[in-house]
Design a protein around this motif. Structure first.
Motif, PDB file in Angstrom:
ATOM      1  N   ASP A 241       0.945  -1.271   0.166  1.00 37.88           N
ATOM      2  CA  ASP A 241      -0.082  -0.049  -0.135  1.00 37.88           C
ATOM      3  C   ASP A 241       0.791   1.401   0.086  1.00 37.88           C
ATOM      4  N   ARG A 295       0.614   2.037  -5.366  1.00 37.43           N
ATOM      5  CA  ARG A 295       0.118   0.734  -4.938  1.00 37.43           C
ATOM      6  C   ARG A 295       0.628  -0.405  -5.952  1.00 37.43           C
ATOM      7  N   ARG A 297       1.224  -4.420  -6.780  1.00 40.87           N
ATOM      8  CA  ARG A 297       0.845  -5.998  -6.546  1.00 40.87           C
ATOM      9  C   ARG A 297       1.934  -6.730  -7.479  1.00 40.87           C
TER      10      ARG A 297
END
Length: 308
Positions: A241, A295, A297
């Motif tokens: 985050d 952010r 991933r």
């Protein structure tokens, strides 16, 4: 990416812990418990071989999660070629155990922790995994585990490990294998190009021969199923985050460095332009991280291999 420094391993441990698949650990613990009961020795100690253990993050994750189901002594054999990381493992693990209120005692080659129901003995061993699976001492029924390793190894090395484990009836829990999937927000037009270069770089020789890179989990499943293992895979993606600026910065720097190295394979004029675009991408990405707008991933896979 191939940073195994103590700082990087410490930086990623929290992300690793969040990402790992608890279901596979529960499945493994149940299988181990059932195997011990069927053998008529439900209190037999569990031996765990931790390959490429680093400073012990895999141990710190797995030992307390196996304990509630098994309630048996655990004997960990932690292998790594890096003596500094091995030296840090008992200290960092003793600090972690102290935070959980678990008594510890130093040993000549590691640490003893009094777990909630039974002791955990931890032994460190200097060992270069590049020597191959045949050089690893593997007793029958030992649990073989590793974290963030498989994308670095070659297919012959991996096939050798699976063959050794099959012969020893040894289950394997192999966590956090990078699979090439990356999503970054906010997006940038060069994201796909840079990550493509990183993924190609991942297939370079990391000391085991040409690395499997992002295709490691797929090949693992194919080899293990052909050998007769039951295979279960699960996503274990990092979800970083905007407040996790330190790990995002380190990750972005590592990606840019790998992409720049890979860009050297391009012709001269194309190489210069590509390197300039990678530097621009790094600056834009870092600005988003510094502004707490980023952010990330990162795709990983966990794998559980059980002998049939």
């Amino acid at each position: 990416m191939g940073d195994f420094s103590a700082d990087w391993l410490a930086l990623r441990e929290a992300a690793d812990t969040r990402a790992r698949c608890a279901h596979l650990v529960q499945r493994l613990a149940g299988w181990l418990s059932q195997r011990a009961a069927q053998a008529g020795n439900p209190t037999a100690p569990l031996t765990v071989l931790d390959l490429g253990c680093g400073a012990g993050a895999n141990l710190r994750y797995l030992a307390p999660r196996l304990s509630p189901c098994l309630n048996v002594p655990q004997r960990w054999i932690c292998l790594d070629r890096d003596r500094e990381l091995l030296a840090a493992l008992p200290r960092r693990t003793a600090e972690w155990a102290g935070g959980l209120g678990l008594p510890t005692a130093a040993q000549a080659d590691g640490l003893r922790i009094q777990g909630p129901a039974a002791p955990w003995e931890i032994h460190t061993r200097t060992f270069d995994l590049a020597r191959g699976a045949d050089a690893i001492d593997l007793d029958r029924g030992t649990l073989v585990s590793a974290s963030a390793l498989l994308d670095l190894v070659s297919e012959p090395w991996l096939a050798g490990l699976i063959g050794r484990c099959h012969a020893a009836r040894a289950p394997l829990l192999l966590a956090l294998t990078y699979d090439g999937r990356v999503v970054i927000e906010p997006g940038h037009p060069l994201d796909q190009r840079v990550i493509g270069l990183v993924n190609t770089h991942q297939r370079r020789d990391k000391g085991f021969g040409p690395a499997l890179g992002p295709g490691a989990t797929v090949r693992l499943a194919q080899l293990a199923e052909a050998m007769g293992f039951s295979v279960e895979l699960a996503d274990s993606d990092w979800l970083l985050d905007p407040n996790e600026t330190a790990i995002q910065s380190a990750l972005t720097e590592g990606w840019a460095a790998a992409a720049l190295e890979q860009a050297d394979a391009h012709p001269g004029s194309q190489r210069k332009a590509l390197k300039a675009s990678i530097q621009q991408w790094r600056a834009v990405r870092q600005a988003a991280i510094d502004g707490r707008r980023s952010r990330i991933r990162v795709g990983h896979q966990d794998a559980l291999l059980l002998p049939k």
